[in-house]
Structure formats: structure tokens, C-alpha cells
Design an enzyme around this catalytic site. Structure first.
Site, short mmCIF file in Angstrom:
data_model
loop_
_atom_site.label_atom_id
_atom_site.label_comp_id
_atom_site.label_asym_id
_atom_site.label_seq_id
_atom_site.Cartn_x
_atom_site.Cartn_y
_atom_site.Cartn_z
N HIS A 19 -6.77 -6.15 2.99
CA HIS A 19 -5.63 -5.49 3.63
C HIS A 19 -4.94 -6.47 4.59
CE1 HIS A 19 -6.70 -1.28 2.56
NE2 HIS A 19 -7.94 -1.75 2.56
N HIS B 106 -10.44 -5.87 -2.42
CA HIS B 106 -9.06 -6.11 -1.99
C HIS B 106 -9.04 -6.37 -0.50
CE1 HIS B 106 -9.93 -1.80 -1.88
NE2 HIS B 106 -9.18 -1.75 -0.80
N GLN C 286 -14.61 1.77 2.01
CA GLN C 286 -13.89 1.33 0.81
C GLN C 286 -13.71 2.52 -0.14
OE1 GLN C 286 -15.74 -1.96 -1.28
NE2 GLN C 286 -14.12 -2.07 -2.81
N ASN D 239 -12.58 -3.45 3.70
CA ASN D 239 -13.61 -2.41 3.76
C ASN D 239 -14.59 -2.76 2.64
OD1 ASN D 239 -12.33 -0.88 5.84
ND2 ASN D 239 -10.91 -0.05 4.33
N ASP E 64 0.85 -1.19 0.00
CA ASP E 64 0.00 0.00 0.00
C ASP E 64 0.90 1.25 0.00
OD1 ASP E 64 -3.21 0.37 1.20
OD2 ASP E 64 -1.89 2.12 1.02
N ILE E 65 0.57 2.22 -0.87
CA ILE E 65 1.44 3.41 -0.91
C ILE E 65 1.13 4.40 0.22
CG2 ILE E 65 2.33 3.54 -3.28
CD1 ILE E 65 -0.03 5.46 -3.84
P1 AMP Z 1 -9.75 0.87 0.75
O1 AMP Z 1 -9.81 2.18 1.47
O2 AMP Z 1 -10.09 -0.31 1.58
O3 AMP Z 1 -10.53 0.93 -0.55
O4 AMP Z 1 -8.23 0.66 0.38
C1 AMP Z 1 -7.61 1.23 -0.73
C2 AMP Z 1 -6.15 1.25 -0.41
O5 AMP Z 1 -5.41 1.46 -1.59
C3 AMP Z 1 -5.75 2.37 0.57
O6 AMP Z 1 -5.14 1.79 1.71
C4 AMP Z 1 -4.78 3.22 -0.24
O7 AMP Z 1 -3.72 3.69 0.54
C5 AMP Z 1 -4.30 2.24 -1.29
N1 AMP Z 1 -3.88 2.83 -2.54
C6 AMP Z 1 -4.47 3.82 -3.24
N2 AMP Z 1 -3.80 4.06 -4.39
C7 AMP Z 1 -2.76 3.17 -4.42
C8 AMP Z 1 -1.71 2.92 -5.35
N3 AMP Z 1 -1.58 3.61 -6.50
N4 AMP Z 1 -0.81 1.96 -5.04
C9 AMP Z 1 -0.93 1.25 -3.89
N5 AMP Z 1 -1.91 1.45 -2.99
C10 AMP Z 1 -2.81 2.40 -3.25
#
Ligand code: AMP
Ligand code: ZN
Length: 138
Positions: A100, A98, A92, A85, A29-30
Site C-alpha cells: 500500500h 501487495h 490482509q 498487511n 485502491d477502490i
Molecule cells: P489488504 O487489506 O492489505 O489485503 O488490502 C487489500 C486492498 O485491496 C484494500 O485496501 C481494498 O480496498 C483493495 N481492493 C479490494 N478490491 C479491490 C478492487 N477490485 N480494486 C482495487 N482495490 C481493491
């Protein structure tokens, strides 16, 4: 295809990939909640976990199990939070299902699943509620 995670899977957006097979993909995760925060997803687009078939969901969690064991060993962890989420209302932000994997470390001071939602509703109707859900299975 206007989905961020579909674009990552297709290699159109870079990612810190940690795992890939025919059907699943995982990257760091970034915006990590803790060091080693990993996201696991099916390559096929599904919006929410509850949009997936039982079989696809089982395969996703089998892959999460495999990856979380490697992350645990590699980072020398004693545990992690693993969760989804499911839906915008639940937080989400990327509408491609996805899971976590969030590494936890002694003394990190953070909470558990119970600290995500703390509405503490009445428990007077648990019998009726359980029965109602029980009776909704096909
Ligand atoms: P959610 O909030 O459960 O939908 O999780 C989405 C996740 O994706 C969050 O934890 C973000 O930090 C992560 N995220 C968003 N953009 C990127 C990206 N380009 N590369 C890696 N992780 C990302
Ligand atoms: Zn997608």
C-alpha cells in the site's frame, strides 16, 4: 485462478491502473484510505510477502520506490505511509501480496505505523528476544 488480484492483472476485472511492466502492476485502491491510495503487486501470485524470495521482494520494493516517487510528485505530497498487511492475522484481506502507498497530507489528523498495533508488551526480555532472532538466521 480464484484470486481477485490475479484477475485484475489478467484484465478480467477492471482497475484504475497507474503502472505496469513485465512483472509488476499498480492500481488505485477502490476503497482509498486517502486520495491517491495506490496498491502495487507482483503479477506472479504469492500469498504473503514472507512467501516471496528475497530477490522477488527486493524487486517489488524497487518498483514501489519508483511508483511512490511518481505519486509523491504528481500529487504534490510531502510524504506517505508505505506498508504491507502480511497475513490474515495482520489484516490482509486479499491473499495476493501487495504494498500500500497511502498519501498523507498536512492536518489529515491520521496516525503512523505505531498506531496500527498498540499492544505495548513488556520490554524486560529484549536482550533474549534479539539474541534468539539473531541466532535464527541461516
Ligand atoms: P489488504 O487489506 O492489505 O489485503 O488490502 C487489500 C486492498 O485491496 C484494500 O485496501 C481494498 O480496498 C483493495 N481492493 C479490494 N478490491 C479491490 C478492487 N477490485 N480494486 C482495487 N482495490 C481493491
Ligand atoms: Zn493472485
Amino acid at each position: 485462478m480464484d484470486c481477485l488480484f490475479c484477475k485484475i492483472v489478467a484484465g478480467k476485472i477492471p482497475s484504475y491502473k497507474v503502472y505496469e511492466d513485465e512483472r509488476f502492476y499498480a492500481f488505485l485502491d477502490i476503497y482509498p484510505c486517502s486520495e491517491g491510495h495506490t496498491v502495487v503487486l507482483p503479477k506472479k501470485h504469492h500469498g504473503r510477502f514472507t512467501d516471496m524470495s528475497q530477490k522477488d521482494a527486493a524487486d517489488l520494493f524497487s518498483t514501489v520506490n519508483k511508483i511512490s516517487k511518481v505519486v509523491e510528485k504528481n500529487l504534490g505530497l510531502e510524504g506517505m505511509n508505505i506498508g504491507i498487511n502480511n497475513g490474515e492475522i495482520a489484516g490482509q484481506t486479499v491473499p495476493h501480496v501487495h504494498v500500500h502507498i497511502i498519501p498523507r497530507r498536512k492536518g489529515d489528523g491520521e496516525g503512523n505505523m505505531h498506531t496500527i498495533v498498540e499492544l505495548h508488551p513488556s520490554t524486560d526480555n529484549l536482550e533474549e528476544l534479539a539474541e534468539s532472532i539473531r541466532n535464527s538466521f541461516d
